[in-house]
Design a protein around this motif. Structure first.
Motif, PDB file in Angstrom:
ATOM      1  N   GLU A  15       0.822  -1.199   0.000  1.00 42.24           N
ATOM      2  CA  GLU A  15       0.000   0.000   0.000  1.00 42.24           C
ATOM      3  C   GLU A  15       0.866   1.262   0.000  1.00 42.24           C
ATOM      4  O   GLU A  15       0.591   2.227  -0.730  1.00 42.24           O
ATOM      5  N   VAL A  16       1.922   1.261   0.819  1.00 42.52           N
ATOM      6  CA  VAL A  16       2.835   2.408   0.836  1.00 42.52           C
ATOM      7  C   VAL A  16       3.491   2.569  -0.530  1.00 42.52           C
ATOM      8  O   VAL A  16       3.592   3.688  -1.066  1.00 42.52           O
ATOM      9  N   LEU A  17       3.932   1.460  -1.123  1.00 45.05           N
ATOM     10  CA  LEU A  17       4.563   1.517  -2.448  1.00 45.05           C
ATOM     11  C   LEU A  17       3.578   2.047  -3.485  1.00 45.05           C
ATOM     12  O   LEU A  17       3.943   2.855  -4.350  1.00 45.05           O
ATOM     13  N   ASN A  18       2.329   1.597  -3.409  1.00 44.47           N
ATOM     14  CA  ASN A  18       1.313   2.075  -4.348  1.00 44.47           C
ATOM     15  C   ASN A  18       1.111   3.586  -4.221  1.00 44.47           C
ATOM     16  O   ASN A  18       1.004   4.299  -5.234  1.00 44.47           O
ATOM     17  N   GLN A  21       4.059   5.239  -5.898  1.00 44.62           N
ATOM     18  CA  GLN A  21       4.047   5.107  -7.351  1.00 44.62           C
ATOM     19  C   GLN A  21       2.951   5.945  -8.004  1.00 44.62           C
ATOM     20  O   GLN A  21       3.100   6.397  -9.141  1.00 44.62           O
ATOM     21  N   THR A  22       1.836   6.143  -7.284  1.00 46.88           N
ATOM     22  CA  THR A  22       0.735   6.937  -7.829  1.00 46.88           C
ATOM     23  C   THR A  22       0.835   8.407  -7.434  1.00 46.88           C
ATOM     24  O   THR A  22      -0.089   9.184  -7.661  1.00 46.88           O
ATOM     25  N   ARG A  23       1.953   8.781  -6.804  1.00 49.12           N
ATOM     26  CA  ARG A  23       2.271  10.166  -6.452  1.00 49.12           C
ATOM     27  C   ARG A  23       1.356  10.735  -5.368  1.00 49.12           C
ATOM     28  O   ARG A  23       1.260  11.945  -5.221  1.00 49.12           O
ATOM     29  N   ILE A  24       0.665   9.856  -4.639  1.00 48.85           N
ATOM     30  CA  ILE A  24      -0.024  10.360  -3.438  1.00 48.85           C
ATOM     31  C   ILE A  24       1.034  10.892  -2.480  1.00 48.85           C
ATOM     32  O   ILE A  24       0.852  11.942  -1.840  1.00 48.85           O
ATOM     33  N   TRP A  25       2.163  10.142  -2.411  1.00 50.74           N
ATOM     34  CA  TRP A  25       3.341  10.606  -1.695  1.00 50.74           C
ATOM     35  C   TRP A  25       4.448  10.757  -2.736  1.00 50.74           C
ATOM     36  O   TRP A  25       5.143   9.797  -3.064  1.00 50.74           O
ATOM     37  N   PRO A  26       4.648  11.940  -3.304  1.00 49.25           N
ATOM     38  CA  PRO A  26       5.642  12.131  -4.373  1.00 49.25           C
ATOM     39  C   PRO A  26       7.070  12.089  -3.845  1.00 49.25           C
ATOM     40  O   PRO A  26       7.319  12.074  -2.629  1.00 49.25           O
ATOM     41  N   GLN A  27       8.019  12.093  -4.767  1.00 52.49           N
ATOM     42  CA  GLN A  27       9.433  12.072  -4.411  1.00 52.49           C
ATOM     43  C   GLN A  27       9.773  13.229  -3.480  1.00 52.49           C
ATOM     44  O   GLN A  27       9.355  14.360  -3.699  1.00 52.49           O
ATOM     45  N   GLY A  28      10.514  12.914  -2.431  1.00 51.48           N
ATOM     46  CA  GLY A  28      10.936  13.922  -1.467  1.00 51.48           C
ATOM     47  C   GLY A  28       9.939  14.203  -0.366  1.00 51.48           C
ATOM     48  O   GLY A  28      10.255  14.921   0.593  1.00 51.48           O
ATOM     49  N   VAL A  71      10.249   9.753   0.870  1.00 51.38           N
ATOM     50  CA  VAL A  71      10.393   9.108  -0.423  1.00 51.38           C
ATOM     51  C   VAL A  71      11.670   9.656  -1.058  1.00 51.38           C
ATOM     52  O   VAL A  71      11.889  10.864  -1.069  1.00 51.38           O
ATOM     53  N   VAL A  72      12.523   8.772  -1.555  1.00 47.30           N
ATOM     54  CA  VAL A  72      13.782   9.238  -2.126  1.00 47.30           C
ATOM     55  C   VAL A  72      13.515  10.037  -3.396  1.00 47.30           C
ATOM     56  O   VAL A  72      12.536   9.793  -4.113  1.00 47.30           O
ATOM     57  N   THR A  73      14.377  10.982  -3.672  1.00 51.28           N
ATOM     58  CA  THR A  73      14.219  11.838  -4.845  1.00 51.28           C
ATOM     59  C   THR A  73      14.487  11.064  -6.128  1.00 51.28           C
ATOM     60  O   THR A  73      13.794  11.207  -7.126  1.00 51.28           O
ATOM     61  N   THR A  74      15.520  10.215  -6.086  1.00 51.03           N
ATOM     62  CA  THR A  74      15.849   9.370  -7.238  1.00 51.03           C
ATOM     63  C   THR A  74      15.929   7.928  -6.758  1.00 51.03           C
ATOM     64  O   THR A  74      16.969   7.496  -6.261  1.00 51.03           O
ATOM     65  N   PRO A  75      14.825   7.175  -6.850  1.00 54.30           N
ATOM     66  CA  PRO A  75      14.824   5.797  -6.351  1.00 54.30           C
ATOM     67  C   PRO A  75      15.921   4.958  -7.005  1.00 54.30           C
ATOM     68  O   PRO A  75      16.182   5.086  -8.201  1.00 54.30           O
ATOM     69  N   VAL A  76      16.568   4.141  -6.205  1.00 50.60           N
ATOM     70  CA  VAL A  76      17.658   3.289  -6.688  1.00 50.60           C
ATOM     71  C   VAL A  76      17.282   1.834  -6.457  1.00 50.60           C
ATOM     72  O   VAL A  76      16.917   1.450  -5.353  1.00 50.60           O
TER      73      VAL A  76
END
Length: 233
Positions: A15-18, A21-28, A71-76
């Motif tokens: 759920e957190v990953l979703n 990925q859907t930008r509910i929680w965007p990068q950073g 959330v990391v800015t540039t996921p690795v």
């Protein structure tokens, strides 16, 4: 967001990953606290912690004490390298496994290993040399040192019928590991035990494991000519 009840750690992770990925929680962005997520998902804080720890291990989020989870800015993507039992690896190849103890000695920890493991002068380690074969062909030469302070009952194990890696995995957990890979030329005992011409390039893996900040073992594993290691991410 509506509450979701009775979720396990895998459900929470997904759920957190979703939401990432859907930008509910965007990068950073800063995630809710573990307590807030536990309340939302109707579970224990430890369940949330395990879910977030997996995402952190995958390089999707970062966790900082007093700084929260972001959330990391540039996921690795991070490759996972499990600590496997060589017997199982060989049997998975549909080959017959054979193990042999070459030598077993209790010694004072040499200075170079003291530095690697952070041990005091005079610390005792069990030094083992072992061979692993697949269908009677050399597969891996294993040289290992075990810290008897962390694993005191190792002194009662003769390792005549079971390899030290397999025994350690069944006897003591590990919390951290450090791994290094090298290409080394076949000389001395490597040439002899792996049955290759002198100077043959061989794949070598060195690994240190710790349990609760105490060093457990340092191992140097050298594989047969042409060996390849694979992983997924």
């Amino acid at each position: 967001m509506s509450a979701q009840k009775n979720m396990g750690f895998q459900d929470i992770r997904d759920e957190v990953l979703n939401r990432i990925q859907t930008r509910i929680w965007p990068q950073g962005s800063l995630l809710p606290t573990e307590l807030e997520l536990a309340a939302e998902f109707g579970c224990a804080r430890a369940t949330v912690n395990r879910a977030l720890r997996e995402l952190a291990d995958e390089g999707i989020i970062t966790r900082r004490r007093k700084g929260g989870t972001r959330v990391v800015t540039t996921p690795v993507k991070q490759a996972k390298l499990p600590i496997t039992v060589v017997r199982q690896t060989i049997e998975d190849m549909n080959a017959e496994y054979r193990y042999a103890l070459v030598s077993r000695n209790m010694i004072s920890c040499p200075p170079w290993l003291q530095a690697k493991l952070g041990l005091q002068e005079g610390a005792q380690v069990l030094h083992l040399n072992c061979m692993h074969h697949a269908d009677n062909r050399p597969f891996q030469f294993e040289e290992r040192w075990i810290n008897t302070d962390t694993v005191p009952h190792v002194v009662d194990q003769d390792f005549l019928t079971i390899g030290p890696n397999e025994w350690l995995l069944s006897e003591i957990p590990f919390s951290d590991a450090e791994i290094a890979f090298s290409a080394v030329p076949a000389t001395g005992q490597l040439q002899e035990f792996l049955s290759v011409p002198p100077g043959t390039p061989l794949f070598q893996l060195e690994r240190i494991t710790w349990f609760q900040n105490k060093p457990v073992t340092f191992v140097r594993m050298t594989f047969h000519q042409g060996y390849q290691m694979r992983t997924k991410y």
